[in-house]
Design an enzyme around this catalytic site. Sequence first.
Site, mmCIF file in Angstrom:
data_model
loop_
_atom_site.group_PDB
_atom_site.id
_atom_site.type_symbol
_atom_site.label_atom_id
_atom_site.label_comp_id
_atom_site.label_asym_id
_atom_site.label_seq_id
_atom_site.Cartn_x
_atom_site.Cartn_y
_atom_site.Cartn_z
ATOM 1 N N LYS A 57 49.283 36.733 34.432
ATOM 2 C CA LYS A 57 49.167 38.157 34.112
ATOM 3 C C LYS A 57 49.977 38.973 35.113
ATOM 4 O O LYS A 57 49.995 38.672 36.318
ATOM 5 C CB LYS A 57 47.689 38.555 34.182
ATOM 6 C CG LYS A 57 47.359 39.948 33.689
ATOM 7 C CD LYS A 57 45.836 40.150 33.723
ATOM 8 C CE LYS A 57 45.409 41.455 33.119
ATOM 9 N NZ LYS A 57 43.929 41.604 33.101
ATOM 10 N N SER A 138 42.150 43.573 29.043
ATOM 11 C CA SER A 138 43.509 43.927 29.376
ATOM 12 C C SER A 138 44.463 42.736 29.418
ATOM 13 O O SER A 138 45.683 42.918 29.487
ATOM 14 C CB SER A 138 43.535 44.631 30.741
ATOM 15 O OG SER A 138 43.086 43.761 31.769
ATOM 16 N N SER A 162 38.017 41.884 30.498
ATOM 17 C CA SER A 162 39.452 41.717 30.230
ATOM 18 C C SER A 162 39.905 40.291 29.964
ATOM 19 O O SER A 162 41.020 40.076 29.493
ATOM 20 C CB SER A 162 40.276 42.297 31.386
ATOM 21 O OG SER A 162 40.217 43.699 31.377
#
Length: 439
Positions: A57, A138, A162
């Site tokens: 990420k 996210s 997330s």
Amino acid sequence: MPIDLSAAREQLEAAVVAATSDACRHAFTLTTFDEAGAQARAARPDAPLAGRPVSIKDLFDVAGQTTAAASRVLADAPPARADAPAVARLRAAGAAFVGRTNMSEFAFSGVGINPHHGTPANVATAALDATPRIPGGSTSGGAVSVAAGAAWAALGSDTGGSIRIPAALQGLVGFKNTARLVPTDGAIPLSTTLDTVCAITTNVRDALTVHEVLAARSVKLAHKPLAALRLGVPTTLMLDGLEPAVAAAFQRALATLRNAGARVEELALPQLGELAALNAAGGFSAAESWAWHRRLLATKADQYDPRVALRIRRGEKMSAADYIELTWARRDWIARTEAAMGEPPGFDAMLSPTVPLIAPAIAPLVASDEAFFAANGALLRNPSAINFLDGCALSLPCHGAGEMPVGLMVWSGALRDDAVLDASLAIEAALAPSRGGSA
């Protein structure tokens, strides 16, 4: 057990093809296929992740790369000098890093929409419905990378859901460990109180393996059969406003577990009903993100996603006294909630729908702030309760073949990770036949 390196390299080759396909459009902010190939060739067969393709990420430092959190604000930041500890542990375990993944800007949304880099569409729903649907956030690009086969696992973060939200919406497994078990150093913070470093995989066994690497510890499994499990189903908050598809899949999963011998019992757990009032001023995420972003907002506010900036600015209105009182209130709430759960030795784990809805279409949420924030609030509601609890939780698929993805959340209090993983392995095996898989 040593990994077949030739199979791992074939998996990496397939991952590169998937990463460059339409399914991964907008999923990556940077691809590093050459480096991944070198890492795979250098991997030892006895390494836990030998040659497995892993995505990172865009929140974590990787030596030599810029950590931008999928924002324009940090696009010109200098490259990281060293790996974040989580990245370093994956590297040492033999992972092959295929690239950095797109995300909600600064991790501040459960939806996954990004106006700077585009929004990766949900891979799992694309095969069922022509409407492009949200990936969940996210860790949006990370989930897409796993669902598309571009990564065996995706390193991400979970502050209010997330990891679990995109896993639920795309038919994947997302394990949020107890926050303190994995260091958050080298990651841009959203909430220093709630941030958790964890990963998305396709199954529970792989989630366990990645967790052992990230937490640098061995999971101790009790191997409890379903008939030995006592599972609680909180009726406060978690079951409110479920979309029909979610309610049907959840109730069918509970029936399957009961038929397999598990004791599945409802409990009120009224403390969950207090969460909205406790976080009415914005909670830890607003206060702590404001502390980190306030100087950048003073000079670069026009470069932020306006929806992200709006949520961060809620923290500007919180006083030091408000923040301290919230820490006290959370401590008291955790104690009362754990006592009501009766753990240990009461329930082995709790069961809830991960989120109350299936993945909504992207376009209406891009067009309307009202629709966006309504969906965001709904997506965050259930999983964020576990972050406030300082607990651990795993989302695994519970929908049937040909149905829109629905996640079942298996959860418990702090440091009950091994019990949650143990129960999740048994639950996953029990649900496999109804999902078209083998037990």
